[in-house]
Motif scaffolding. Structure first.
Motif, PDB file in Angstrom:
ATOM      1  N   CYS A 156       2.084   3.737  -1.150  1.00 31.83           N
ATOM      2  CA  CYS A 156       1.446   3.523   0.148  1.00 31.83           C
ATOM      3  C   CYS A 156       2.405   3.982   1.226  1.00 31.83           C
ATOM      4  N   CYS A 215       3.445   0.501   3.478  1.00 37.09           N
ATOM      5  CA  CYS A 215       4.251  -0.602   2.939  1.00 37.09           C
ATOM      6  C   CYS A 215       5.138  -0.199   1.766  1.00 37.09           C
ATOM      7  N   CYS A 238      -2.648  -1.979  -2.160  1.00 32.74           N
ATOM      8  CA  CYS A 238      -1.225  -2.180  -1.890  1.00 32.74           C
ATOM      9  C   CYS A 238      -1.015  -3.540  -1.233  1.00 32.74           C
TER      10      CYS A 238
HETATM   11 ZN   LIG Z   1       0.392  -0.600   1.998  1.00 29.67          ZN
END
Ligand SMILES: [Zn+2]
Ligand SMILES: [Zn+2]
Length: 137
Positions: A71, A74, A10
């Motif tokens: 994720c 984020c 990510c």
């Molecule tokens: Zn992330």
């Protein structure tokens, strides 16, 4: 072409995966994928026993059995899976290196938006393409 290793991650680095033997990239133009991704879905399939995921995933079901994984920190869009299938898809954009991968096909083209075109040379299907709806034959 066996046992090619792919790594993905990510934006923040909290979520990552290692996968083997990914499929070429499938593009899904259905409305759920367009809304989840902000454009359309580009993803590669792996067998679930051929991928190792680390990090915290937030899953969101768009309909029964069908979920997108992000994720938790984020929000990067990383995964898609249908719970009835033995596969998981990783987003093409999450790959650190997409070595050797090409275009597999486009699906749900009947739901695509009008502001872009699909390359006419690439296989295109209505729905998942199980029936005789293939275009361009
Ligand atoms: Zn992330
Ligand atoms: Zn879709």
């Amino acid at each position: 072409m066996a046992d090619i290793e792919y790594k993905g991650s990510c934006v923040c680095g909290q979520t990552a995966y290692v996968a083997f033997d990914l499929s070429d990239v499938s593009f899904c133009h259905c409305q759920q994928c367009r809304k989840m991704t902000g454009h359309y879905m580009a993803a590669c399939q792996a067998q679930r026993d051929k991928i190792t995921i680390s990090g915290e995933i937030k899953w969101h079901y768009t309909h029964e059995g069908s979920r997108h994984g992000f994720c938790e920190n984020c929000g990067a869009h990383m995964f898609w899976q249908n719970d009835t299938r033995p596969t998981i898809s990783v987003t093409a954009g999450s790959l650190d290196d997409s070595k050797g991968l090409g275009v597999r096909h486009h699906v749900f083209i009947e739901e695509k938006s009008c502001y872009y075109e699909i390359n006419a040379n690439e296989p295109q299907f209505e729905g998942y393409g199980n029936s005789k709806t293939k275009r361009g034959e």
